[in-house]
Motif scaffolding. Structure first.
Motif, short mmCIF file in Angstrom:
data_model
loop_
_atom_site.label_atom_id
_atom_site.label_comp_id
_atom_site.label_asym_id
_atom_site.label_seq_id
_atom_site.Cartn_x
_atom_site.Cartn_y
_atom_site.Cartn_z
N VAL A 337 58.22 6.49 -35.03
CA VAL A 337 58.36 7.89 -35.44
C VAL A 337 57.98 8.06 -36.91
O VAL A 337 57.28 9.01 -37.28
N ASP A 338 58.42 7.14 -37.76
CA ASP A 338 58.06 7.21 -39.18
C ASP A 338 56.54 7.20 -39.36
O ASP A 338 56.00 7.95 -40.17
N LEU A 339 55.86 6.35 -38.59
CA LEU A 339 54.40 6.28 -38.67
C LEU A 339 53.78 7.59 -38.21
O LEU A 339 52.83 8.10 -38.82
N GLY A 340 54.32 8.16 -37.14
CA GLY A 340 53.81 9.44 -36.65
C GLY A 340 53.96 10.55 -37.68
O GLY A 340 53.06 11.38 -37.87
N VAL A 341 55.09 10.58 -38.36
CA VAL A 341 55.32 11.59 -39.41
C VAL A 341 54.34 11.38 -40.56
O VAL A 341 53.79 12.35 -41.11
N THR A 342 54.10 10.12 -40.92
CA THR A 342 53.14 9.82 -41.99
C THR A 342 51.75 10.33 -41.62
O THR A 342 51.06 10.95 -42.44
N ILE A 343 51.34 10.09 -40.39
CA ILE A 343 50.02 10.54 -39.94
C ILE A 343 49.97 12.07 -39.88
O ILE A 343 48.97 12.68 -40.28
N ARG A 344 51.03 12.68 -39.39
CA ARG A 344 51.08 14.15 -39.34
C ARG A 344 50.92 14.74 -40.74
O ARG A 344 50.13 15.68 -40.96
N ASP A 345 51.62 14.16 -41.72
CA ASP A 345 51.52 14.66 -43.10
C ASP A 345 50.13 14.42 -43.69
O ASP A 345 49.61 15.26 -44.44
N LEU A 346 49.54 13.29 -43.34
CA LEU A 346 48.19 13.00 -43.82
C LEU A 346 47.19 13.99 -43.23
O LEU A 346 46.32 14.52 -43.93
N TYR A 347 47.34 14.27 -41.96
CA TYR A 347 46.46 15.22 -41.26
C TYR A 347 46.63 16.62 -41.82
O TYR A 347 45.66 17.38 -41.95
N ALA A 348 47.84 16.96 -42.19
CA ALA A 348 48.15 18.34 -42.57
C ALA A 348 47.63 18.74 -43.94
O ALA A 348 47.58 19.93 -44.26
N LEU A 358 54.72 23.25 -35.90
CA LEU A 358 54.67 23.02 -34.46
C LEU A 358 54.83 21.54 -34.10
O LEU A 358 55.41 21.20 -33.07
N ALA A 359 54.30 20.65 -34.95
CA ALA A 359 54.48 19.22 -34.73
C ALA A 359 55.50 18.72 -35.75
O ALA A 359 55.21 17.89 -36.61
N ASP A 360 56.72 19.25 -35.65
CA ASP A 360 57.76 18.85 -36.60
C ASP A 360 58.28 17.46 -36.26
O ASP A 360 57.87 16.83 -35.28
N ASP A 361 59.19 16.96 -37.08
CA ASP A 361 59.68 15.60 -36.89
C ASP A 361 60.32 15.40 -35.52
O ASP A 361 60.17 14.34 -34.89
N ALA A 362 61.02 16.42 -35.05
CA ALA A 362 61.69 16.31 -33.75
C ALA A 362 60.66 16.18 -32.62
O ALA A 362 60.85 15.40 -31.68
N TYR A 363 59.58 16.96 -32.72
CA TYR A 363 58.55 16.87 -31.67
C TYR A 363 57.89 15.49 -31.69
O TYR A 363 57.64 14.88 -30.63
N ILE A 364 57.60 14.99 -32.88
CA ILE A 364 56.97 13.66 -32.98
C ILE A 364 57.88 12.59 -32.38
O ILE A 364 57.43 11.67 -31.70
N ALA A 365 59.19 12.71 -32.61
CA ALA A 365 60.13 11.76 -32.03
C ALA A 365 60.10 11.84 -30.50
O ALA A 365 60.12 10.81 -29.80
N ASP A 366 60.03 13.05 -29.96
CA ASP A 366 59.96 13.22 -28.51
C ASP A 366 58.67 12.62 -27.95
O ASP A 366 58.68 11.98 -26.89
N LEU A 367 57.56 12.84 -28.64
CA LEU A 367 56.29 12.29 -28.17
C LEU A 367 56.32 10.76 -28.20
O LEU A 367 55.85 10.10 -27.27
N ALA A 368 56.87 10.20 -29.27
CA ALA A 368 56.97 8.75 -29.37
C ALA A 368 57.82 8.19 -28.22
O ALA A 368 57.48 7.16 -27.61
N GLN A 369 58.92 8.85 -27.91
CA GLN A 369 59.78 8.41 -26.81
C GLN A 369 59.03 8.47 -25.49
O GLN A 369 59.14 7.57 -24.65
N ALA A 370 58.24 9.53 -25.31
CA ALA A 370 57.51 9.69 -24.05
C ALA A 370 56.43 8.63 -23.89
O ALA A 370 56.26 8.06 -22.81
N VAL A 371 55.68 8.36 -24.97
CA VAL A 371 54.63 7.33 -24.89
C VAL A 371 55.26 5.96 -24.67
O VAL A 371 54.78 5.16 -23.86
N GLY A 372 56.35 5.69 -25.39
CA GLY A 372 57.04 4.43 -25.19
C GLY A 372 57.55 4.29 -23.76
O GLY A 372 57.46 3.23 -23.15
N GLY A 373 58.04 5.39 -23.21
CA GLY A 373 58.50 5.37 -21.83
C GLY A 373 57.38 5.11 -20.85
O GLY A 373 57.55 4.43 -19.84
#
Length: 437
Positions: A337-348, A358-373
């Motif tokens: 999740v930390d890496l996803g937030v870093t990439i999101r901030d870099l992209y932004a 729209l891609a806030d920290d909570a959404y990134i955490a959910d996406l990470a959980q889904a991909v991991g699942g």
């Protein structure tokens, strides 16, 4: 989390990193922007790089499961080496293309992949040209005239390569042949001789005769050529060479006779590094725990196992980064999740503000959980797919379509076609997987 502020990163670096991750690849550069959890290695590894720049030599073995970031780690360390003006080469070990038991092939791949801060692969010719220029400048600085410059350059060449010539006289001969062909305006011969110097086989016999060399480079000659390359690099302002032998665990899948030869070649290479034969060489290999600990890998050759033996029985927090072998713990869900937030901030940076909304920290955490699942709950092997999905299917769409909301309009799907073999084995199903938000 990276210590580099996203807003301070150039547009070109940001684009290069994001484009690579969008393709599901490890970026060639800019890895300091993504480094997560590597700060515990920095001090020890920087000290080793500094020692190598001063003429020492280091061998390092990196272990980690698939997806733990071994390629990322080695490129991150290579970037730190490049900042010290090292030359860098990354080699993929494979049974067909680069068998480890044929060191002449490893040397050839090394020169093909040779890069510096100024030149992309292959940087061999620019480095050799810069070397002769440096010899000319040294000769002129010592009082040589234009008339006697060729003779003085020859004297310097002989002196600088004296040690190398004892083990690989053909390396110095090829350099002389290359220069002679250039002076004579024979570009075809010069290029052919340089190819031979880089370990390429099947160079025209006429070019080899012109340079006074015979045959092709062999396994034992590769060591001498590596010494010669290190000498040339030092004289052109590159104090050292950083080399990565990636995916060494592929040795476990080759025929037993070839595997035994490769393991012995690795043992021999480690001994040569530790003997001081290659001052200015930092050599890294990467492999899985199974390669280091299993019966089909390092343990098959007891002398090699002894050289790589490292105690990993303690808490990983207390691993010694100065040891010959270091382990990468891989990603946890939190670090993913930390890496996803870093990439999101870099992209932004410079993009629409709605990306962070729209891609806030909570959404990134959910996406990470889904991909991991989707990968059997294995967060450690999820980074590649997670970042590919985050950038290509979420952030790119938010950036381009004002009415796109990932929570309403995006459903995570993972198909067999986009997975690596390891990811495919972990996937819970080949069917589409819903991101339930």
């Amino acid at each position: 989390m990276s210590t580099v502020r996203s807003s301070q990163v150039s547009t070109a670096r940001r684009r290069a990193v994001i484009d690579a991750l969008r393709r599901g690849a490890v970026p060639e550069s800019g890895l300091d922007l993504l480094a997560t959890g590597l700060d515990r290695f920095e001090s020890a590894l920087d000290a080793e790089l500094d020692a190598v720049a001063s003429g020492a030599s280091v061998f390092k073995a990196v272990r980690g499961e698939y997806g733990s970031g071994k390629t990322f780690f080695s490129r991150w360390l290579g970037e730190r080496a490049k900042r010290r003006n090292f030359a860098v080469s990354e080699i993929q070990i494979s049974e067909t293309e680069t068998p480890l038991h044929k060191l002449e092939t490893v040397y050839r791949r090394l020169t093909e992949r040779l890069t510096t801060a100024s030149f992309p692969p292959s940087a061999l010719r620019p480095v050799v040209d810069a070397w002769f220029y440096a010899l000319e400048e040294d000769a002129l600085g010592a009082g040589a005239t234009e008339a006697d410059l060729p003779a003085e350059v020859e004297k310097l060449l002989t002196a600088r390569l004296a040690e190398v010539s004892r083990h690989a006289p053909s390396f110095a001969a090829a350099l002389r042949g290359y220069r002679s062909a250039l002076v004579a305006g024979d570009e075809a011969t010069a290029s052919a001789v340089l190819s031979w110097l880089g370990g390429q086989p099947h160079v025209a016999a006429a070019a080899r005769r012109a340079a006074g060399v015979r045959g092709d480079l062999d396994h034992f000659g590769a060591f001498g050529f590596l010494q010669g390359l290190l000498t040339v690099l030092r004289d052109t302002g590159h104090p050292a060479l950083f080399v990565v032998l990636d995916e060494v665990e592929t040795l476990q899948r080759v025929r037993s006779d070839a595997r035994d030869k490769a393991l012995n070649a690795l043992r021999q290479l480690i001994d040569e590094v530790h003997s001081g034969r290659f001052p200015g060489l930092y050599l890294v290999i990467t492999g899985t725990p199974a390669f280091y600990d299993g019966r089909q890998g390092v343990q098959r050759l007891p002398p090699l196992a002894q050289r790589l033996a490292t105690d990993f029985s303690t808490d990983p927090r207390f691993d010694n980064p100065r040891a010959v072998q270091i382990r990468l713990a891989g990603f946890t869900m939190d670090s993913l999740v930390d890496l996803g937030v870093t990439i999101r901030d870099l992209y932004a940076v410079g993009a629409a503000e709605r990306i962070k909304t729209l891609a806030d920290d909570a959404y990134i955490a959910d996406l990470a959980q889904a991909v991991g699942g989707a990968l059997g709950g294995k967060a450690g092997v999820a980074p590649r797919l997670f970042l590919k999905k985050l950038i290509g299917e979420v952030l790119d769409r938010i950036d381009q379509f004002e009415d796109f909301d990932p929570r309403r309009h995006y459903r995570l799907t993972v198909s067999n076609a986009e997975l690596t073999d390891v990811e495919r084995n972990l996937a819970t199903s080949a069917d589409d997987i819903d991101l339930d938000l």
